[in-house]
Design a protein around this motif. Structure first.
Motif, short mmCIF file in Angstrom:
data_model
loop_
_atom_site.label_atom_id
_atom_site.label_comp_id
_atom_site.label_asym_id
_atom_site.label_seq_id
_atom_site.Cartn_x
_atom_site.Cartn_y
_atom_site.Cartn_z
N ILE A 151 -6.85 0.20 3.77
CA ILE A 151 -6.03 0.28 4.99
C ILE A 151 -6.92 0.45 6.21
O ILE A 151 -6.71 -0.20 7.24
CB ILE A 151 -5.00 1.42 4.87
CG1 ILE A 151 -3.93 1.05 3.83
CG2 ILE A 151 -4.35 1.72 6.22
CD1 ILE A 151 -2.99 2.18 3.46
N ASP A 152 -7.94 1.30 6.10
CA ASP A 152 -8.87 1.49 7.22
C ASP A 152 -9.58 0.18 7.57
O ASP A 152 -9.71 -0.17 8.75
CB ASP A 152 -9.90 2.57 6.90
CG ASP A 152 -9.30 3.97 6.88
OD1 ASP A 152 -8.16 4.14 7.37
OD2 ASP A 152 -9.97 4.89 6.34
N LYS A 157 -6.77 3.97 0.84
CA LYS A 157 -7.07 4.47 2.18
C LYS A 157 -8.21 3.65 2.79
O LYS A 157 -8.15 3.26 3.96
CB LYS A 157 -7.45 5.95 2.13
CG LYS A 157 -7.67 6.56 3.50
CD LYS A 157 -8.09 8.02 3.42
CE LYS A 157 -8.34 8.67 4.74
NZ LYS A 157 -8.95 7.92 5.78
N GLY A 158 -9.24 3.35 1.99
CA GLY A 158 -10.36 2.52 2.47
C GLY A 158 -9.90 1.12 2.85
O GLY A 158 -10.32 0.57 3.87
N TRP A 202 0.80 -1.22 0.00
CA TRP A 202 0.00 0.00 0.00
C TRP A 202 0.84 1.27 0.00
O TRP A 202 0.48 2.24 -0.68
CB TRP A 202 -0.99 0.01 1.16
CG TRP A 202 -1.85 -1.22 1.23
CD1 TRP A 202 -2.09 -1.98 2.33
CD2 TRP A 202 -2.61 -1.83 0.18
NE1 TRP A 202 -2.94 -3.03 2.01
CE2 TRP A 202 -3.26 -2.96 0.70
CE3 TRP A 202 -2.78 -1.55 -1.17
CZ2 TRP A 202 -4.08 -3.79 -0.07
CZ3 TRP A 202 -3.58 -2.38 -1.94
CH2 TRP A 202 -4.22 -3.48 -1.39
N SER A 203 1.93 1.31 0.74
CA SER A 203 2.71 2.55 0.81
C SER A 203 3.37 2.85 -0.54
O SER A 203 3.36 4.00 -0.99
CB SER A 203 3.75 2.49 1.93
OG SER A 203 4.68 1.45 1.69
N THR A 252 0.60 3.90 -3.03
CA THR A 252 0.15 5.26 -2.75
C THR A 252 1.17 6.28 -3.25
O THR A 252 0.81 7.27 -3.91
CB THR A 252 -0.10 5.46 -1.24
OG1 THR A 252 -1.12 4.55 -0.83
CG2 THR A 252 -0.54 6.87 -0.93
N GLN A 257 0.53 9.00 -6.17
CA GLN A 257 0.73 10.42 -5.89
C GLN A 257 1.68 11.05 -6.91
O GLN A 257 1.45 12.16 -7.38
CB GLN A 257 1.26 10.62 -4.46
CG GLN A 257 0.21 10.39 -3.41
CD GLN A 257 0.77 10.35 -2.00
OE1 GLN A 257 1.95 10.06 -1.78
NE2 GLN A 257 -0.08 10.62 -1.02
N ILE A 302 -5.87 6.15 -4.80
CA ILE A 302 -5.37 6.56 -3.48
C ILE A 302 -6.50 6.47 -2.46
O ILE A 302 -6.31 5.97 -1.35
CB ILE A 302 -4.78 8.00 -3.55
CG1 ILE A 302 -3.48 7.99 -4.35
CG2 ILE A 302 -4.56 8.56 -2.15
CD1 ILE A 302 -2.95 9.37 -4.72
N LYS A 303 -7.69 6.92 -2.86
CA LYS A 303 -8.86 6.84 -1.97
C LYS A 303 -9.20 5.37 -1.68
O LYS A 303 -9.52 5.01 -0.54
CB LYS A 303 -10.05 7.54 -2.64
CG LYS A 303 -11.27 7.64 -1.72
CD LYS A 303 -12.47 8.23 -2.45
CE LYS A 303 -12.41 9.72 -2.50
NZ LYS A 303 -13.62 10.33 -3.05
N GLU A 304 -9.12 4.52 -2.70
CA GLU A 304 -9.40 3.08 -2.52
C GLU A 304 -8.41 2.45 -1.53
O GLU A 304 -8.79 1.67 -0.65
CB GLU A 304 -9.33 2.38 -3.87
CG GLU A 304 -9.69 0.90 -3.80
CD GLU A 304 -9.62 0.22 -5.16
OE1 GLU A 304 -9.66 -1.03 -5.17
OE2 GLU A 304 -9.53 0.89 -6.21
#
Length: 199
Positions: free
Chosen positions: A97-98, A94-95, A66-67, A70, A74, A90-92
């Motif tokens: 990871i959450d 974040k979801g 993920w990092s 991302t 970016q 990026i939004k996906e």
């Protein structure tokens, strides 16, 4: 100039070429043609870097890194700020990871509770809680090992209960037989059955 100022370099190019032919002594159309050529080269290079960053990002995404994904999305977004795809990815991420953090907490809570239930010998609830934890993280071995441990304990308990029940049934049968012999005044036979029931 209108097309050039709007960033429509391909559309502006033929107009400057036409102006250069009509006014061969004017340097402005030639200057603009040179500028368009530079800008188109820059756009081509930016496109190349953009698609390269997207390819690296997509590869990292597939690998669940993920990092890195991302960071590459970016980078791509910085190269082409108007593109929505890297922003959506990026939004996906974040979801994802959450959700992973939530699942990790749920898993850790389930394991802690299951361990506590096992320690307090509440085997049925411990089994159900280890099963929940195993469902949350099917790749983790710990809940599977603990489930096997609990199932072994439950099997031993069930075996002991069955043995105790068989022993109880035998005892009741011997006492009933002894009572029957006693009621018919067969004292020696009754005595033998009562002694047998006590062993």
């Amino acid at each position: 100039d209108k097309a050039f100022n709007a960033g429509q370099y391909e559309e502006a190019k033929p107009f400057y070429e036409k102006a250069a032919k009509i006014f061969p002594t004017e340097t402005y159309p030639e200057f603009q043609l040179g500028d368009i050529s530079d800008k188109l080269r820059g756009l081509a290079e930016a496109n190349k870097r953009y698609y390269s960053a997207i390819a690296r990002a997509d590869e990292a995404f597939k690998a669940r890194n993920w990092s890195k994904a991302t960071s590459e999305y970016q980078t791509a977004s910085g190269l082409k700020a108007t593109e929505q795809y890297p922003k959506d990815k990026i939004k996906e991420i974040k979801g994802i990871i959450d959700n992973e953090k939530k699942a990790e907490k749920e898993y850790a809570d389930a394991i802690a509770l299951a361990d506590q239930l096992l320690t307090s010998k509440d085997y049925d609830k411990a089994k159900a809680t280890y099963q929940k934890a195993a469902g949350l993280k099917s790749y983790e071995q710990y809940p599977k090992d603990k489930l096997a441990e609990v199932e072994t304990i439950l099997a031993e308990i069930a075996k002991k209960k069955a043995e105790e029940k068989a022993k109880e049934e035998k005892y009741k049968g011997l006492v009933a037989a002894a009572d029957q012999l006693l009621s018919t005044k067969k004292y020696d036979g009754a005595k033998v059955k009562y002694k047998e029931a006590l062993t």
